[in-house]
Design a protein around this motif. Structure first.
Motif, PDB file in Angstrom:
ATOM      1  N   ILE A  83       3.121   0.659   3.230  1.00 13.16           N
ATOM      2  CA  ILE A  83       2.552   0.075   4.421  1.00 13.16           C
ATOM      3  C   ILE A  83       2.029  -1.317   3.991  1.00 13.16           C
ATOM      4  O   ILE A  83       1.669  -1.513   3.019  1.00 13.16           O
TER       5      ILE A  83
ATOM      6  N   SER B 113       0.781  -1.279  -0.110  1.00 15.89           N
ATOM      7  CA  SER B 113       0.031  -0.034  -0.074  1.00 15.89           C
ATOM      8  C   SER B 113       0.714   1.175   0.012  1.00 15.89           C
ATOM      9  O   SER B 113       1.591   1.489   0.970  1.00 15.89           O
ATOM     10  N   LEU B 114       0.851   1.882  -1.202  1.00 10.35           N
ATOM     11  CA  LEU B 114       1.954   2.970  -1.288  1.00 10.35           C
ATOM     12  C   LEU B 114       1.106   4.130  -0.667  1.00 10.35           C
ATOM     13  O   LEU B 114       0.046   4.556  -1.066  1.00 10.35           O
TER      14      LEU B 114
ATOM     15  N   LEU C  86      -2.217   3.516  -3.201  1.00 10.58           N
ATOM     16  CA  LEU C  86      -2.003   2.653  -4.442  1.00 10.58           C
ATOM     17  C   LEU C  86      -1.877   1.186  -3.831  1.00 10.58           C
ATOM     18  O   LEU C  86      -0.994   0.877  -3.088  1.00 10.58           O
ATOM     19  N   ASN C  87      -2.929   0.233  -3.768  1.00 11.71           N
ATOM     20  CA  ASN C  87      -2.804  -1.128  -3.032  1.00 11.71           C
ATOM     21  C   ASN C  87      -2.703  -2.063  -4.198  1.00 11.71           C
ATOM     22  O   ASN C  87      -3.508  -2.276  -5.175  1.00 11.71           O
TER      23      ASN C  87
END
Lengths: 566, 190
Positions: free
Chosen positions: B170, B139-140, B145-146
Motif C-alpha cells: 500500500i 506499507s506491506l 511493515l512500513n
C-alpha cells in the motif's frame, strides 16, 4: 492607558492586554470552527460506508483541517495565553502594544492567505507539504508571515517579563503558570526558527530560484512540525496548573520539581523531529535513537513528572479544603460539572494514558516499523494535541469568558457537558484509528477499498468496525466542537457583567469564579498536607505505569512477528 | 518550610526546597523506566530482527535508480512461453523472481510499485527502495511493515520473508490524486 482591577483575582488588567487576549482568542475560535467543519467532512469520508468527499476535496479539506487546527487555532489561542500569563498575571502593561496589534494583523493576513490558496485548490500538499510536491508560492509566504507575527508576540512576552521585573509589579519569582508559558515561548522561538529555515528556502524553491533535497526538507520541517506540538504541551501543562488553581485550589507540591521538569522540556524537546524519520533512508541508527528518545527520554521524564504533580496538586488542594476521606474523595467530590475542571481532568487523563503512552511506543526506533504512516499516528496525536491541548484550552475558555470578557458562559447546561462530549468523541475516534492502524490501514488516504488499483485489497471485517468507530467518535467530537463554538460565540453576544454580578455567580459563572478556592495556605496547613501526602495520586500513577509497561512490551512482541528487516 | 500555594501565586524567597518522599519515589521510578526505554533500542539492534537503520544509506538520482531498476527487471523477469509475465490489470507490471541473496530494486512512482516480486520463504534479499518523483510510503500488507520512500535516496535493507502467501504494497504517503490506486504485489513461495 486605562486599566481595571479583576474582582476575582485582584490582578490589574490593562485594556490593551485585555483586548489582545480577547481578539486573539476570538480569532482562534473562528479558525477552530473552520477546522471542525473540515473534520466532520473528513470523518464522513474515511468512514467508508459514507465516503462523502471526492478525492481532490478530501485532500484539500485534509490540508485545511491540519493547518486551521494545529497552526491557526492553537497558535492564536497560545498568543492569548501569552498575553494572559505575561502582562495580566504579572500586573504589568503590554510593552509596545502597537507592535502587538501589528503582529496580530500579520498573523491574520498570513492565515487568510494560506486559507485562500488551500481552498482555491492551489495548495493540495497536506499539512506537511513535503517537497518536491509543490504549492503556490503564496501559500508558503502566508505561513512565513504568520510565523513572523507569532515570533514577534513571543518577543513581546519576553519584554513583558523584563518590564514587570523592572517596574516591580510582582514580588518574588514569576508564578508557575507564567514560568510554564515562558518555557512554551522559548520552545516557540526554537520552533519558529526551524520554520524560517525551511519555509524561506521552500518559498524560493517554489519560485524556481533554488533546489531542495527531499530528506533535508523532512528533517528541518519536522523541527518546526513536531516542536510546535511541544509548544502546545508546555502551554497546556501551564494551563493545567492554571485550571487546577482556579477550579479546585490545586497547589504546587514543589516549585523546584515542576520548574525543573519544564526546563527538561526546553532542553530536550526539540529533538523530537527525529521520531518522524525513524523509517527514513539516509539517517543512522545512533542519530535516530539519541534524538527520538529526546536524549534518553528526559523530556518524557518531564511529562511523567507533571503527570504526578498536577493530579497530586489537585489532590493536596482538595484535601486542604477538607475532602479527606479515603483514597479518592478528592476526586469524587470534585466539581465535575464545572467545565473548567472536567476539561482539565479529561485532558490530563487522555493525554497521559492515550497520547503519551502511544507516542513513546510508536516513537521507538524499531516499533515505528509497525506504525509509520498508518492510522495509528493520527490516533496518537488526536489524543495529545486535541484531547490534550485543545480540550484544555476549551476549559480555559470557560474561565476566560467571565474573567476577561466579563460575560456569562452562554448555553450553560450545554457548556457543563461539552468537555465530556468532546473528550468521549475524540477518545472513541482515536481508539478506532489506533486499532485500524494496527491492521495497516493508512493515514491520509481517500479510499481504503482501493477502487481501480492494480491489485485488490480487502481489510478484515473488524477494520470496518474500527472505521465506524472513527466515524461515530468523530461525529460526536464534532458535535462537542461545534457546541464549544456556539457557547463561546453566544457568550460574547451577551451583556457585560458588573463586578458584583461576577461574584454572585449563578448559571454561566463557573464555581471557581463565584467562590474562588484558597490560592495559598499557612505553614501549619502545609505541614499537615505534606504529612497526608497524595495517596490517591500514587495509586493513579502506578496504574498509569502498568498500562505503559504492558502496551510497550506488547508492541515489541508484535514487531517480532513480522519479517526480519535490517 | 513555606506555605503551599497555587500556580497563580508568585512564590517569594527561596523555593528550592527538598522534594517530598512520594514525588521522589515517582521521579526515581520514572527515571529508571526512561533508561529502560532507551536501552531497548540499541539492544534490539543486537538481539532483535527488525531494525530500520541498517544497510547502505546513500543518495541516488532518479534516472540512475530507474536504470538500475530496469536492469533488475530484465535480469530476473519471469517468462511464460517466451513472453515476459505481466500482472496488475491494465498497469502491466512485470513479474520478477530474484534469486535468494540478490539485490532487489523496488521503484515507486506516481502511482505504481514496480515490479511485482516473487520471493522465497526464508531467503534473504537486499532490498533497495526509492522513488523517482515524490515521497511515497511502503506499507506491506497484511504484515503492517512500513518504510518511507524518499526521492533521491536509496533505502537499502535486508529482508527475510518468514511466511508464504500474497502480500500487497500500500502507498501510505500522500502522493497526489491517484494515491489510493497505488498498490503493489509481493508473492512469497516455498
Amino acid at each position: 492607558m486605562t486599566s481595571r482591577t479583576c474582582p476575582i483575582l485582584g490582578l490589574k488588567i490593562e485594556r490593551h492586554a485585555e483586548w489582545l487576549v480577547r481578539v486573539n482568542a476570538v480569532t482562534a475560535i473562528v479558525f477552530f470552527l473552520v477546522g471542525v467543519i473540515a473534520a466532520l467532512l473528513l470523518v464522513l469520508t474515511r468512514w467508508q460506508a459514507v465516503h462523502y468527499l471526492t478525492a481532490p476535496w478530501y485532500y484539500r479539506v485534509l490540508t485545511a483541517h491540519g493547518l486551521n487546527m494545529l497552526i491557526f487555532f492553537i497558535i492564536f489561542f497560545e498568543m492569548a495565553v501569552l498575553y494572559f500569563a505575561g502582562p495580566i498575571m504579572l500586573n504589568c502593561r503590554v510593552p509596545a502594544p502597537g507592535v502587538g496589534w501589528a503582529s496580530f494583523g500579520l498573523m491574520l493576513l498570513g492565515a487568510l492567505m494560506v486559507n485562500y490558496y488551500v481552498w482555491a485548490g492551489k495548495a493540495d500538499v497536506l499539512f506537511t507539504s513535503y517537497v518536491p510536491m509543490k504549492a503556490h508560492p503564496g501559500y508558503y509566504l502566508g505561513i512565513i508571515l504568520f510565523a513572523v507575527g507569532a515570533l514577534v508576540v513571543t518577543g513581546l512576552f519576553f519584554a513583558a517579563l523584563v518590564v514587570a521585573r523592572r517596574e516591580k509589579t510582582y514580588k518574588g519569582s514569576v508564578p508557575l503558570v507564567t514560568f510554564g508559558a515562558f518555557t512554551a515561548a522559548v520552545i516557540a522561538v526554537i520552533t519558529l526558527l526551524h520554520g524560517a529555515i525551511i519555509y524561506i528556502p521552500t518559498f524560493l524553491w517554489s519560485l524556481g530560484l533554488m533546489d531542495m533535497d527531499a530528506e533535508m526538507y523532512r528533517m528541518v520541517w519536522w523541527g518546526l512540525g513536531h516542536s510546535s506540538q511541544q509548544i502546545n504541551v508546555a502551554a497546556h501543562v501551564a494551563c493545567w496548573y492554571l485550571l487546577a488553581g482556579l477550579t479546585v485550589g490545586g497547589v504546587v507540591l514543589n516549585e523546584k520539581v515542576s520548574r525543573t521538569a519544564y526546563v527538561l522540556y526546553v532542553l530536550f524537546i526539540s529533538m523530537a523531529s527525529a521520531h518522524h524519520l525513524l523509517v527514513d533512508p539516509g539517517l543512522s541508527a545512533p542519530w535516530k535513537i539519541w534524538n527520538t528518545s529526546y536524549a534518553m527520554y528526559l523530556a518524557v521524564l518531564a511529562s511523567m513528572i507533571h503527570g504526578f504533580t498536577v493530579p497530586g496538586g489537585i489532590e493536596a488542594g482538595m484535601r486542604l479544603r477538607g475532602f479527606n476521606q479515603g483514597l479518592f474523595q478528592w476526586l469524587t467530590r470534585a466539581p465535575w460539572f464545572d467545565p473548567g475542571f472536567s476539561a482539565l481532568w479529561l485532558s490530563l487523563v487522555i493525554f497521559g494514558f492515550g497520547g503519551g503512552i502511544t507516542g513513546v511506543v510508536i516513537g521507538t526506533e524499531q516499533i515505528n516499523i509497525i506504525a509509520h504512516n498508518t492510522l495509528r499516528i493520527p490516533g496518537h496525536f488526536h489524543m495529545t494535541v486535541v484531547a490534550g491541548t485543545a480540550l484544555c484550552f476549551m476549559g480555559v475558555t470557560y474561565y476566560v469568558i467571565p474573567l476577561i470578557f466579563r460575560r456569562r458562559v452562554a448555553l450553560w447546561p450545554l457548556a457543563r457537558v461539552q468537555p465530556f462530549l468532546f473528550g468521549a468523541g475524540i477518545s472513541l475516534m482515536a481508539i478506532g484509528m489506533t486499532y485500524a492502524g494496527g491492521f495497516g490501514v493508512p493515514r491520509r488516504h481517500w479510499d481504503i477499498s482501493f477502487t481501480n488499483a492494480a491489485f485488490s485489497i480487502e481489510f478484515p471485517p473488524i477494520v470496518d468496525l474500527f472505521m465506524a468507530l472513527v466515524g461515530i467518535g468523530g461525529i460526536l467530537a464534532a458535535v462537542g466542537g461545534l457546541s464549544y463554538v456556539a457557547v463561546a460565540v453566544l457568550s460574547l453576544l451577551g451583556r457585560p457583567l458588573s463586578d458584583s454580578e461576577l461574584k454572585e455567580g449563578g448559571p454561566g459563572i463557573p464555581q471557581g469564579i463565584s467562590s474562588l478556592p484558597p490560592q495559598s495556605y499557612s505553614v501549619e496547613e502545609t505541614e499537615a498536607a505534606h504529612s497526608r501526602g497524595c495517596p490517591g495520586t500514587m495509586v493513579l500513577v502506578f496504574i498509569f505505569l502498568a498500562a505503559f509497561v504492558v502496551y510497550y512490551f506488547a508492541n515489541w512482541k508484535l514487531l517480532a512477528l513480522i519479517w526480519k528487516v535490517g | 518550610m513555606k506555605g503551599l500555594h497555587s500556580g497563580l501565586v508568585s512564590p517569594e524567597g527561596n523555593w528550592w526546597e527538598p522534594v517530598g518522599k512520594q514525588e521522589k519515589t515517582w521521579v526515581t521510578i520514572s527515571f529508571i523506566w526512561c533508561m529502560l526505554l532507551f536501552a531497548m533500542m540499541p539492544l534490539w539492534h543486537f538481539k532483535g530482527g527488525q531494525n530500520p537503520s541498517s544497510g547502505v544509506r546513500s543518495k541516488v538520482d532518479a534516472q540512475a535508480f530507474r536504470e538500475r531498476h530496469q536492469r533488475f527487471v530484465k535480469d530476473y523477469q519471469v517468462m511464460v512461453d517466451g513472453q515476459p509475465l505481466m500482472d496488475g490489470k491494465d498497469k502491466n507490471i512485470p513479474v520478477v523472481a530474484p534469486p535468494p541473496g540478490s539485490e532487489v530494486y523496488i521503484q515507486a512512482s506516481m502511482w505504481t510499485w514496480s515490479p511485482v516480486l516473487r520471493l522465497q520463504k526464508g531467503a534473504t534479499y537486499s532490498v533497495h527502495l526509492s522513488s523517482v518523483d515524490l515521497n511515497h510510503g511502503f506499507s506491506l500488507y497484511p504484515l503492517n511493515l512500513n518504510l518511507q520512500v524518499v526521492p533521491g535516496y536509496d533505502y537499502n535493507l535486508k529482508m527475510t520473508p518468514n511466511q508464504t502467501g500474497e502480500f500487497r504494497i500500500i502507498c501510505n504517503e500522500f502522493c497526489g490524486i491517484g494515491h489510493h490506486m497505488m498498490v503493489g504485489k509481493v508473492e512469497v513461495v516455498e
